[in-house]
Write a protein that holds these residues in place. Structure first.
Motif, mmCIF file in Angstrom:
data_model
loop_
_atom_site.group_PDB
_atom_site.id
_atom_site.type_symbol
_atom_site.label_atom_id
_atom_site.label_comp_id
_atom_site.label_asym_id
_atom_site.label_seq_id
_atom_site.Cartn_x
_atom_site.Cartn_y
_atom_site.Cartn_z
ATOM 1 N N ARG A 1 0.851 -1.188 0.000
ATOM 2 C CA ARG A 1 0.000 0.000 0.000
ATOM 3 C C ARG A 1 0.886 1.235 0.000
ATOM 4 N N ALA A 2 0.313 2.345 -0.409
ATOM 5 C CA ALA A 2 1.077 3.593 -0.445
ATOM 6 C C ALA A 2 1.665 3.891 0.936
ATOM 7 N N GLY A 3 2.956 4.178 0.973
ATOM 8 C CA GLY A 3 3.626 4.487 2.231
ATOM 9 C C GLY A 3 4.350 3.313 2.861
ATOM 10 N N ASP A 4 4.122 2.102 2.353
ATOM 11 C CA ASP A 4 4.804 0.927 2.904
ATOM 12 C C ASP A 4 6.314 1.015 2.671
ATOM 13 N N VAL A 5 7.072 0.647 3.688
ATOM 14 C CA VAL A 5 8.537 0.667 3.611
ATOM 15 C C VAL A 5 9.052 -0.764 3.466
ATOM 16 N N ILE A 6 9.840 -0.990 2.429
ATOM 17 C CA ILE A 6 10.428 -2.311 2.154
ATOM 18 C C ILE A 6 11.915 -2.235 2.474
ATOM 19 N N GLU A 7 12.413 -3.149 3.281
ATOM 20 C CA GLU A 7 13.834 -3.101 3.613
ATOM 21 C C GLU A 7 14.429 -4.498 3.735
ATOM 22 N N VAL A 8 15.744 -4.543 3.591
ATOM 23 C CA VAL A 8 16.468 -5.799 3.757
ATOM 24 C C VAL A 8 16.665 -6.041 5.243
ATOM 25 N N ARG A 9 16.385 -7.240 5.670
ATOM 26 C CA ARG A 9 16.572 -7.625 7.071
ATOM 27 C C ARG A 9 18.039 -7.410 7.472
ATOM 28 N N GLU A 10 18.263 -6.951 8.675
ATOM 29 C CA GLU A 10 19.615 -6.600 9.128
ATOM 30 C C GLU A 10 20.602 -7.742 8.938
ATOM 31 N N LYS A 11 20.184 -8.945 9.294
ATOM 32 C CA LYS A 11 21.079 -10.107 9.179
ATOM 33 C C LYS A 11 21.384 -10.466 7.727
ATOM 34 N N LYS B 1 21.823 -8.170 5.132
ATOM 35 C CA LYS B 1 22.445 -7.086 4.373
ATOM 36 C C LYS B 1 23.813 -7.449 3.815
ATOM 37 N N ALA B 2 24.468 -8.427 4.437
ATOM 38 C CA ALA B 2 25.797 -8.833 3.976
ATOM 39 C C ALA B 2 25.750 -9.903 2.888
ATOM 40 N N LEU B 3 24.562 -10.365 2.533
ATOM 41 C CA LEU B 3 24.452 -11.402 1.504
ATOM 42 C C LEU B 3 25.034 -10.897 0.185
ATOM 43 N N GLU B 4 25.862 -11.727 -0.430
ATOM 44 C CA GLU B 4 26.545 -11.324 -1.665
ATOM 45 C C GLU B 4 25.562 -11.011 -2.784
ATOM 46 N N THR B 5 24.516 -11.818 -2.896
ATOM 47 C CA THR B 5 23.553 -11.606 -3.982
ATOM 48 C C THR B 5 22.860 -10.258 -3.863
ATOM 49 N N ILE B 6 22.620 -9.811 -2.623
ATOM 50 C CA ILE B 6 21.983 -8.511 -2.404
ATOM 51 C C ILE B 6 22.969 -7.374 -2.640
ATOM 52 N N SER B 7 24.163 -7.487 -2.061
ATOM 53 C CA SER B 7 25.164 -6.417 -2.215
ATOM 54 C C SER B 7 25.573 -6.241 -3.669
ATOM 55 N N ASP B 8 25.696 -7.335 -4.418
ATOM 56 C CA ASP B 8 26.052 -7.251 -5.843
ATOM 57 C C ASP B 8 24.949 -6.575 -6.642
ATOM 58 N N SER B 9 23.711 -6.934 -6.339
ATOM 59 C CA SER B 9 22.584 -6.353 -7.068
ATOM 60 C C SER B 9 22.445 -4.862 -6.778
ATOM 61 N N VAL B 10 22.584 -4.485 -5.513
ATOM 62 C CA VAL B 10 22.469 -3.074 -5.127
ATOM 63 C C VAL B 10 23.600 -2.255 -5.741
ATOM 64 N N ALA B 11 24.799 -2.843 -5.774
ATOM 65 C CA ALA B 11 25.946 -2.141 -6.355
ATOM 66 C C ALA B 11 25.758 -1.884 -7.844
#
Length: 202
Positions: free
Chosen positions: A135-145, A147-157
């Protein structure tokens, strides 16, 4: 979680579009699959066939199965406004699609996996349902544990500047906000949603 696991290059060639992302097979063979290849004569498609192909293309693009798609169309029909636009907006509001659009995952299938494997939070709460409607205003975030995943860091980079005006991205916190349903002209996919509406109206 039910999902399509078949050959992706064949499907991309069938629609002559890279619906699963860049595909070298599609570049080499930009014609539909089949025993006789590019030389095969292909008859004119019926109106129903063209409409059905468009629906199938949308299902494969967003990774939605038949029953899910049918339910989404019913919701789109019940909303005020243009049914075809409503349908695309509901597809764009899926959590897995937003994770992909934000650049947290390089593909929609990768985004579905991140969500189902419990790496994504919505408004601070863990959500592992890829079809979850934002819904409008919803915040989507990566779970703290996670954030170090390679697949996520590579994609964000590798992500570009924010290309979608209905999403907001914070690179420091690896979080984004779903601001609103997108306008039809902002959705980049090559989709003729009016054909799908015509198909369901028969």
């Amino acid at each position: 979680m039910a999902r399509y696991t078949g050959p992706k290059s064949k499907i991309a060639r069938k629609f002559r579009e890279p619906i699963f992302g860049p595909d070298k097979a599609l570049d080499r063979k930009n014609y539909p699959p089949g025993q006789h290849g590019a030389s095969k004569r292909r008859g004119k498609q019926s109106e129903y066939s063209v409409q059905l192909m468009e629906k199938q293309k949308v299902k494969y693009t967003y990774g939605v199965l038949e029953k899910q798609f049918s339910n989404l169309f019913k919701k789109a029909s019940a909303k005020e406004g243009i049914t075809g636009t409503n349908l695309l907006q509901l597809l764009e509001a899926r959590l897995d699609n937003a994770v992909y659009r934000l650049g947290i995952a390089p593909t929609r299938s990768g985004a579905r996996q991140l969500v189902s494997h419990r790496h994504i939070l919505v408004n601070g709460e863990l959500v592992n349902i890829p079809s979850y409607t934002l819904r409008a205003g919803d915040v989507i975030e990566v779970r703290e544990k996670s954030k170090a995943l390679e697949t996520i860091s590579d994609s964000v980079a590798a992500r570009m500047i924010n290309k979608y005006n209905w999403l907001e991205w914070d690179a420091k916190s690896l979080s984004g906000k779903f601001l609103q349903y997108p306008e039809r002209e902002s959705i980049p996919e090559n989709i003729k949603e009016n054909l799908i509406v015509e198909l369901y109206s028969k």
